[in-house]
Design an enzyme around this catalytic site. Structure first.
Site, PDB file in Angstrom:
ATOM      1  N   GLY A 144       0.827  -1.190   0.000  1.00 47.99           N
ATOM      2  CA  GLY A 144       0.000   0.000   0.000  1.00 47.99           C
ATOM      3  C   GLY A 144       0.868   1.248   0.000  1.00 47.99           C
ATOM      4  N   CYS A 145       0.261   2.376  -0.382  1.00 47.71           N
ATOM      5  CA  CYS A 145       1.035   3.615  -0.469  1.00 47.71           C
ATOM      6  C   CYS A 145       1.463   4.112   0.902  1.00 47.71           C
ATOM      7  CB  CYS A 145       0.230   4.677  -1.203  1.00 47.71           C
ATOM      8  SG  CYS A 145      -1.451   4.940  -0.574  1.00 47.71           S
ATOM      9  N   TYR A 146       0.537   4.162   1.867  1.00 44.89           N
ATOM     10  CA  TYR A 146       0.914   4.577   3.216  1.00 44.89           C
ATOM     11  C   TYR A 146       1.981   3.657   3.822  1.00 44.89           C
ATOM     12  CZ  TYR A 146      -2.921   8.017   3.741  1.00 44.89           C
ATOM     13  OH  TYR A 146      -3.749   9.096   3.630  1.00 44.89           O
ATOM     14  N   THR A 148       4.269   1.945   2.443  1.00 44.25           N
ATOM     15  CA  THR A 148       5.583   2.130   1.827  1.00 44.25           C
ATOM     16  C   THR A 148       6.364   3.230   2.534  1.00 44.25           C
ATOM     17  OG1 THR A 148       4.877   1.315  -0.342  1.00 44.25           O
ATOM     18  CG2 THR A 148       6.778   2.785  -0.293  1.00 44.25           C
TER      19      THR A 148
END
Length: 333
Positions: A144-146, A148
């Protein structure tokens, strides 16, 4: 040239895959799907790609990926599991950008409230932590972006066994909410505002617990996401409470050593989202406080937080240099 397919090409991550893969020297996109846009040229959905992509959207039937070496599944959670097993069963490698294969089955079902009907073991595709496993994998779950930005901010101190508790405070551009407009993303509701949401129960929390827990057992993790009125980027401040006093010089040494072979992680004196925009870099800066260390990270949520990292994983899976197609400077200002 390896042949690449994309399931779900009409959203932000799908279009970003197309943008980045256009200049990849060793990969060619040969199939991209969209149920809504089936039969129409890709550029009609993504006018910024006119002149660069002459493909037509097709349906996500397995036959449309004949000849593909690898496929990206850029669809919402709950949807990827409909396609991933079929692709794997015919020998196609997969990088899944949804959440369907990031967590253990029971944790996924708890976090997402869905029964996982097609569970497969996958490698969690954060290359800076799992590069060797990614290289051997047929299925990689893109993070997920968060997570990362958060995991990269805390991983070196966790690996050193120094963390007692970490509090992640993250602010994301609105593209993280996806391409479909909602009341939450409506301009008047977001303009000149920073909006906290899912304050204590965001699903990405479970990825952070999983990955940090593999580095150091027993770390207490807290996470609160917010959205700011911008398109791209995630800025994370990780408030890391340590088990013992460590000097700022030693903290920096730990980070420099941990990331010495990680091209896409850059140690900076300060971070800015404008310094990573459009790129696959994660910039990190460390600061010492009286009661904690604060580690700031900055990523572009659509690149290192999604499509760029997926291509980085593809490169590793196929034995390419992981910088292939991604080795360019950020867009500034």
């Amino acid at each position: 040239m390896v042949k690449v397919g994309i399931v779900g090409g009409s959203g932000y991550t799908g279009s970003e895959l197309l943008r980045l893969l256009y200049k990849h020297p060793k990969a060619e996109v040969v199939a991209v799907t969209s149920r809504k846009w089936e039969g129409k040229p890709v550029w009609e959905c993504h006018p910024f790609l006119k002149g660069f992509c002459d493909l037509t959207f097709v349906s996500p039937e397995i036959k449309n990926f004949d000849g593909c070496d690898i496929v990206f599944t850029a669809v919402p959670h709950g949807e990827a599991m409909k396609y991933v097993p079929q692709l794997l069963d015919v020998g196609i490698k997969v990088v899944d950008l949804s959440a369907d294969y990031r967590l253990q089955k029971d944790v996924y079902e708890k976090a997402y409230g869905l029964e996982h009907e097609a569970y497969r073991e996958a490698v969690y595709g954060l290359p800076e932590l799992h590069r060797d496993e990614v290289a051997k994998a047929d299925l990689v779950a893109n993070p997920g972006c968060y997570p990362t930005g958060c995991i990269l901010a805390a991983a070196p101190l966790a690996k050193a066994g120094l963390i007692e508790r970490v509090v992640f405070d993250s602010k994301s551009g609105i593209t993280g909410a996806g391409i479909k407009p909602t009341e939450f993303t409506h301009y008047p509701n977001l303009h000149e505002a920073i909006v906290p949401y899912k304050v204590t129960n965001h699903r990405h929390y479970y990825e952070m617990v999983q990955e940090i827990g593999e580095l150091q057992d027993g770390v207490k993790v807290s996470f609160t996401p917010q959205v700011f009125p911008g398109s791209r980027g995630i800025l994370t401040n990780a408030h890391i409470f340590l088990k013992e006093n460590v000097s700022l010089e030693e903290v920096r040494r730990i980070y420099e050593e941990f990331y010495k072979d990680c091209y896409f992680v850059r140690m900076q004196n300060m971070v800015r989202l404008s310094w990573v925009r459009g790129s696959n870099f994660c910039d990190i800066a460390v600061f010492a406080g009286e009661d904690r260390v604060v580690v700031s990270s900055a990523i572009d949520n659509l690149v290192k937080g999604a499509s760029g990292q997926a291509i980085q994983n593809m490169n590793i899976m196929l034995g390419f240099d992981e910088k292939e197609g991604l080795d360019f400077p950020p867009l500034f200002p």
